[in-house]
Design a protein around this motif. Structure first.
Motif, PDB file in Angstrom:
ATOM      1  N   ASP A  16       1.080  -1.189  -0.334  1.00  0.00           N
ATOM      2  CA  ASP A  16       0.006  -0.334   0.009  1.00  0.00           C
ATOM      3  C   ASP A  16       1.391   1.474  -0.303  1.00  0.00           C
ATOM      4  OD1 ASP A  16      -2.627  -1.428   0.146  1.00  0.00           O
ATOM      5  OD2 ASP A  16      -2.774  -1.338   2.243  1.00  0.00           O
ATOM      6  N   ARG A  76       0.185   2.929  -3.514  1.00  0.00           N
ATOM      7  CA  ARG A  76      -0.839   3.513  -3.644  1.00  0.00           C
ATOM      8  C   ARG A  76      -0.545   4.995  -2.577  1.00  0.00           C
ATOM      9  NH1 ARG A  76      -7.035   3.332  -0.587  1.00  0.00           N
ATOM     10  NH2 ARG A  76      -7.868   5.071  -1.375  1.00  0.00           N
ATOM     11  N   ALA A 112      -3.243   2.720   5.478  1.00  0.00           N
ATOM     12  CA  ALA A 112      -2.136   2.176   4.517  1.00  0.00           C
ATOM     13  C   ALA A 112      -1.975   0.538   5.799  1.00  0.00           C
ATOM     14  CB  ALA A 112      -0.666   1.800   4.115  1.00  0.00           C
TER      15      ALA A 112
END
Length: 178
Positions: A16, A76, A112
């Motif tokens: 993440d 991300r 995350a």
């Protein structure tokens, strides 16, 4: 919270959030920072410039962390942190540990679940790999109660055989104490 090691190139790790060993200017550089900026594309640099124009006009202080998009990386977010330069006459271990603590706190805030770390300050900043790995692993392990439940996994991404061996030794030591 699980801690594991995945040697290789941090820009290819599917997590993440990837932590960037940035410089305080947040405008790119060499090493991990340069690799993340090149691979992630212009979106990361654009967000870093916005941060410098707004909330971080003086730059990001050592030991602190801030998140941006990950651009084209298989993550991300990028969490930028500035490690301290190693000094023989001054103990800056707390600042290095703060890089890991603050990055994990930011990861928790943004949601995350998986976070990948490079060996912060162990390159051009002169920290010995063994000491950098020990601080990284022990600090991340100590954050389990605070960020666990959101952050499920921390992946250390050492580059090279010596770095991998240092992180394996540090993780073995932490696991022996659990």
């Amino acid at each position: 919270m699980d801690l594991r090691i995945e040697p290789g190139d941090i820009t290819t790790i599917h997590v993440d959030a990837v932590v960037n060993a940035a410089n305080s200017r947040l405008l790119g550089g060499g090493g991990v920072d340069g690799a993340i900026q090149r691979r992630g594309g212009g979106e990361i640099l654009a967000e870093c410039r916005r941060l410098r124009e707004t909330t971080l006009p003086e730059g990001l202080p050592a030991g602190q962390a801030v998140a941006t998009t990950a651009g084209k990386l298989p993550a991300r977010w990028v969490i930028h942190t500035v490690g301290p330069v190693h000094a023989k006459k001054e103990d800056r271990s707390d600042t290095l540990a703060s890089c890991y603590r603050e990055s994990l706190r930011v990861a928790h805030e943004i949601g995350a679940r998986t976070v990948a770390f490079p060996a912060i300050s162990a390159g051009i900043y002169g920290w010995s790999m063994d000491d950098a790995a020990r601080i990284a692993v022990t600090t991340a392990a100590s954050m389990a109660d605070e960020v666990g439940g959101v952050v499920d996994e921390v992946v250390f991404v050492p580059f090279g055989d010596a770095a991998t061996a240092a992180f394996e030794a540090a993780l073995a030591e932490v696991n022996a104490g659990r």
